[in-house]
Design a protein around this motif. Structure first.
Motif, mmCIF file in Angstrom:
data_model
loop_
_atom_site.group_PDB
_atom_site.id
_atom_site.type_symbol
_atom_site.label_atom_id
_atom_site.label_comp_id
_atom_site.label_asym_id
_atom_site.label_seq_id
_atom_site.Cartn_x
_atom_site.Cartn_y
_atom_site.Cartn_z
ATOM 1 N N ARG A 204 0.841 -1.193 0.000
ATOM 2 C CA ARG A 204 0.000 0.000 0.000
ATOM 3 C C ARG A 204 0.878 1.246 0.000
ATOM 4 O O ARG A 204 1.722 1.426 0.874
ATOM 5 N N VAL A 205 0.646 2.107 -0.981
ATOM 6 C CA VAL A 205 1.412 3.338 -1.137
ATOM 7 C C VAL A 205 0.529 4.519 -0.747
ATOM 8 O O VAL A 205 -0.530 4.737 -1.354
ATOM 9 N N ALA A 206 0.952 5.269 0.257
ATOM 10 C CA ALA A 206 0.259 6.508 0.612
ATOM 11 C C ALA A 206 0.925 7.659 -0.130
ATOM 12 O O ALA A 206 2.119 7.932 0.074
ATOM 13 N N VAL A 207 0.192 8.290 -1.018
ATOM 14 C CA VAL A 207 0.700 9.458 -1.738
ATOM 15 C C VAL A 207 0.260 10.690 -0.954
ATOM 16 O O VAL A 207 -0.923 10.981 -0.838
ATOM 17 N N VAL A 208 1.235 11.379 -0.386
ATOM 18 C CA VAL A 208 0.947 12.534 0.476
ATOM 19 C C VAL A 208 1.307 13.801 -0.295
ATOM 20 O O VAL A 208 2.414 13.920 -0.823
ATOM 21 N N PHE A 209 0.402 14.764 -0.325
ATOM 22 C CA PHE A 209 0.612 15.943 -1.178
ATOM 23 C C PHE A 209 -0.097 17.161 -0.593
ATOM 24 O O PHE A 209 -0.835 17.062 0.394
ATOM 25 N N GLY A 210 0.124 18.300 -1.224
ATOM 26 C CA GLY A 210 -0.464 19.555 -0.749
ATOM 27 C C GLY A 210 0.505 20.262 0.159
ATOM 28 O O GLY A 210 1.602 20.645 -0.241
ATOM 29 N N GLY A 211 0.112 20.439 1.418
ATOM 30 C CA GLY A 211 1.023 21.005 2.399
ATOM 31 C C GLY A 211 0.831 22.480 2.648
ATOM 32 O O GLY A 211 0.025 23.168 2.006
ATOM 33 N N ARG A 212 1.610 22.974 3.595
ATOM 34 C CA ARG A 212 1.453 24.346 4.094
ATOM 35 C C ARG A 212 2.333 25.363 3.384
ATOM 36 O O ARG A 212 2.271 26.556 3.689
ATOM 37 N N SER A 213 3.167 24.943 2.465
ATOM 38 C CA SER A 213 4.074 25.885 1.818
ATOM 39 C C SER A 213 3.377 26.608 0.669
ATOM 40 O O SER A 213 2.272 26.247 0.246
ATOM 41 N N SER A 214 4.056 27.609 0.122
ATOM 42 C CA SER A 214 3.509 28.347 -1.019
ATOM 43 C C SER A 214 3.506 27.511 -2.288
ATOM 44 O O SER A 214 2.949 27.927 -3.308
ATOM 45 N N GLU A 215 4.098 26.321 -2.238
ATOM 46 C CA GLU A 215 4.103 25.416 -3.391
ATOM 47 C C GLU A 215 2.976 24.377 -3.306
ATOM 48 O O GLU A 215 3.039 23.337 -3.968
#
Length: 379
Positions: A12-23
């Motif tokens: 199982r692969v958890a793809v974690v994305f988004g986040g608190r940075s300006s990117e």
């Protein structure tokens, strides 16, 4: 053998994305491309988005909703399955189970995670913070470890490491938060003296940013204060670099079974509608690079050598994109490395590897497999 014997479950692969940075938005776009490429016959996938305020959310597995459309940038809030509660990852190395919580409901187990693919760019994700959490949790992950991620995010210390390993870097100056806050006149004087030695124009940028956000090309003293404030909107520590006249060349590094290898390089041609290869040129107006870079066999071999040397100097793992200038004198100067380069459809890292014989799905698979075979902790 019993007829009821079950086949082993898929990793199982958890793809974690988004986040608190300006990117944040670019991270969403990158994750969408990766989600489209992961082999679903080989892996189970769990998409987890981090909102701009830091909430971990279970999101829709909908890559088609994660692209830039009509110049509009996507975000995790639009993809989250709920506006309340969140995803929790245990910090107990003996328990890799991910749990979904929400007010007034019983926590729901989402199953164990075998590896995390952290598609986060910038602070609070690419800088060693998420990597530290995953080390505590005992969950393997794609890409650089804590130290390499932190050094790769901070352009000042990245350059200091390069210099210590004998790698060529261009002139730069650093203005730390306290310097600007306590004595802006002295900080400004330091930059003006730097310009007197190395000449205008200068580039003023966040020391720990990416995606060319917050960067200003400053032609003279009149634009300096505005450029500093723009950089400080993204990071209280700023970096000042002199203009290096030459060609922008990039090279990818990928971990193979026998160690890191370099891709064919790419050239970023001058952009006509922008002062430099900024955020809009990269992601909105789709400035395209030339792959492979037309620099000749000797120069190609040298940049490949330097790219792998930079990867090793910072103790990277998995992947790196190394960015260089090929000066008018024919010398390479390393500008920076990116420990989690963009994977958008127009990003240079996957394009360089495509030209090197590694397709996009194979590239994603290699990164996941490399992470699965690597332990957490000291290594």
């Amino acid at each position: 053998m019993s007829e009821n014997t079950q086949s082993p479950r898929k990793p199982r692969v958890a793809v974690v994305f988004g986040g608190r940075s300006s990117e944040h938005a670019i991270s969403v776009v990158t994750a969408g491309a990766v989600l489209s490429a992961i082999d679903r016959d080989k892996y189970d996938v769990l998409p987890i988005g981090i909102t701009t305020d830091g909430r971990w959310a279970l999101t829709a597995d909908a890559p088609e909703r994660m692209a830039i459309a009509d110049r509009a940038l996507p975000n995790v809030a639009e993809l989250a399955e709920s506006t309340e509660g969140g995803v929790v990852l245990s910090v107990d190395p003996a328990n890799r189970e991910v749990v979904l919580t929400a007010p007034g409901t019983v926590p729901r187990a989402l199953g164990e995670v075998d590896v995390v693919f952290p598609m986060l760019h910038g602070p609070y994700g690419e800088d060693g913070t998420l990597q530290g959490l995953l080390e505590l949790s005992g969950v393997p992950y794609v890409g650089a470890g804590v130290l390499a991620s932190a050094v790769g995010q901070d352009k000042e210390y990245m350059k200091r490491v390069f210099v210590s390993f004998g790698l060529p870097v261009g002139p730069y100056e650093v203005v730390r938060p306290r310097e600007w806050e306590q004595n802006p006149a002295a900080a400004r004087k330091k930059i003006v003296e730097f310009a007197a030695e190395h000449g205008w124009p200068l580039f003023v940028k966040p020391a720990r940013g990416g995606s060319s956000m917050g960067i200003t090309k400053v032609d003279d003293l009149s634009g300096l204060d505005e450029a500093i404030e723009e950089a400080r909107r993204h990071d209280p520590k700023i970096l000042v670099e002199s203009l290096l006249r030459g060609r922008e060349i990039e090279c990818g590094v990928l971990e193979f079974e026998d160690g890191p290898r370099a891709s064919v390089p790419a050239e970023i041609p001058p952009v006509t509608d922008h002062d430099f290869y900024d955020f809009e040129a990269k992601y909105i107006d789709s400035a395209s690079g030339i792959v492979p870079a037309p620099i000749g066999d000797e120069a190609t071999a040298e940049i490949q050598r330097l790219a792998v040397a930079a990867y090793e100097a910072v103790s990277c793992e998995g992947l790196v994109r190394a960015d260089f200038f090929l000066t008018e004198d024919g010398d390479f100067v390393i500008n920076e490395i990116n420990t989690m380069p963009g994977f958008t459809p127009i990003s240079m890292y996957p394009r360089m590897w495509q030209e090197s014989g590694v397709s996009y799905p194979e590239l994603v698979d290699r990164l996941i497999q490399a992470a699965l075979t690597r332990s957490t902790g000291l290594r």
